[in-house]
Design an enzyme around this catalytic site. Structure first.
Site, PDB file in Angstrom:
ATOM      1  N   LYS A 138       0.838  -1.204   0.000  1.00  0.00           N
ATOM      2  CA  LYS A 138       0.000   0.000   0.000  1.00  0.00           C
ATOM      3  C   LYS A 138       0.871   1.252   0.000  1.00  0.00           C
ATOM      4  O   LYS A 138       0.663   2.166  -0.809  1.00  0.00           O
ATOM      5  CB  LYS A 138      -0.913  -0.010   1.228  1.00  0.00           C
ATOM      6  CG  LYS A 138      -1.845   1.160   1.293  1.00  0.00           C
ATOM      7  CD  LYS A 138      -2.759   1.031   2.495  1.00  0.00           C
ATOM      8  CE  LYS A 138      -3.079   2.416   3.039  1.00  0.00           C
ATOM      9  NZ  LYS A 138      -3.503   2.391   4.414  1.00  0.00           N
ATOM     10  N   ASP A 156      -7.092   1.156   0.590  1.00  0.00           N
ATOM     11  CA  ASP A 156      -7.189   1.418   2.026  1.00  0.00           C
ATOM     12  C   ASP A 156      -8.606   1.067   2.467  1.00  0.00           C
ATOM     13  O   ASP A 156      -9.366   0.474   1.709  1.00  0.00           O
ATOM     14  CB  ASP A 156      -6.803   2.876   2.347  1.00  0.00           C
ATOM     15  CG  ASP A 156      -7.932   3.846   1.992  1.00  0.00           C
ATOM     16  OD1 ASP A 156      -8.851   3.457   1.242  1.00  0.00           O
ATOM     17  OD2 ASP A 156      -7.901   4.990   2.483  1.00  0.00           O
TER      18      ASP A 156
END
Ligand code: SF4
Length: 235
Positions: A138, A156
């Site tokens: 991420k 997310d």
């Protein structure tokens, strides 16, 4: 009252709205029009500051990170500076961002690798970035996308929730969600798509109280409570 998310997102999406490949263009276009200001909220001046900001942003708010980095980036100007102070001093400087001991250790490890392997610069590929201590997929995706060459899609909590509600994935695992999104979202939109979902998630599609009646995606969303009354839109 929280809405329930359909168990079989794909079947539900097909029953109430068009297949996701037919909807995705309109979804991106309407969100871009509704949230023209949807960009990264972190403040940074170069790739090293970007990397550090994103590493510090885990489990805290962008506002807190910006408050901390305003002072941090005045004090630490190069990767070497993070190794030149005692670990305890760096920990104290980033303490408000939470899990500061682990973050300080990761920051020093990442900066050390930048110095020894990349001449003090941030590598450009996802594969190289995830080798840095404390940098997961991420974080790496955010860094790469902000540098203008997205190689994946950031997932997310907002991206996960909205992707599921919009019937773009039925998975829970971020890696599988990213894979589903990469199949359907045009590559040119990989960088801005997560920002659009994040801002829409914050402003309209709240986790507990989605405002479907005010949502520009109501007629494109299989989870909409306002599906029987499609939102008006020119797209
Ligand atoms: S219609 Fe909009 S607010 Fe409602 S669940 Fe779908 S994306 Fe979220």
């Amino acid at each position: 009252m929280a809405i329930s998310t359909p168990r079989n997102y794909v079947r539900e999406a097909r029953r109430r709205v068009a297949p996701k490949r037919e909807r995705i263009g309109k979804i991106v276009e309407r969100l871009a029009r509704a949230h023209p200001d949807a960009t990264i909220a972190l403040r940074f001046r170069d790739p090293v500051e970007l990397l550090i900001s994103v590493m510090l942003s885990a489990q805290t708010t962008d506002v807190t990170v910006n408050r901390v980095t305003e002072r941090l980036f005045r004090k630490y100007r190069r990767p070497e500076d993070y190794l030149a102070v005692p670990l305890e001093e760096l920990e104290a400087d980033i303490r408000p961002t939470g899990t500061f001991r682990q973050k300080a250790k990761n920051l020093r490890g990442a900066m050390a690798m930048l110095i020894t392997e990349y001449d003090g610069r941030v590598p450009e590929s996802l594969d190289e970035l995830v080798r840095l201590p404390g940098v997961g997929r991420k974080t790496a995706n955010v860094v790469v996308a902000e540098r203008g060459a997205a190689q994946g899609i950031v997932v997310d909590t907002h991206v996960r929730r909205l992707s599921q509600r919009l019937g773009l994935t039925r998975h829970q695992d971020p890696v599988k969600i990213e894979r589903d999104l990469m199949r359907v979202v045009p590559r040119a939109d990989w960088a801005r798509f997560p920002h659009l979902l994040i801002w829409h998630g914050r402003r309209v599609c709240d986790a507990r109280r989605p405002r479907c009646e005010d949502c520009v995606l109501a007629d494109l969303c299989p989870s909409s409570r306002a599906a029987s009354e499609p939102a008006t839109s020119g797209v």
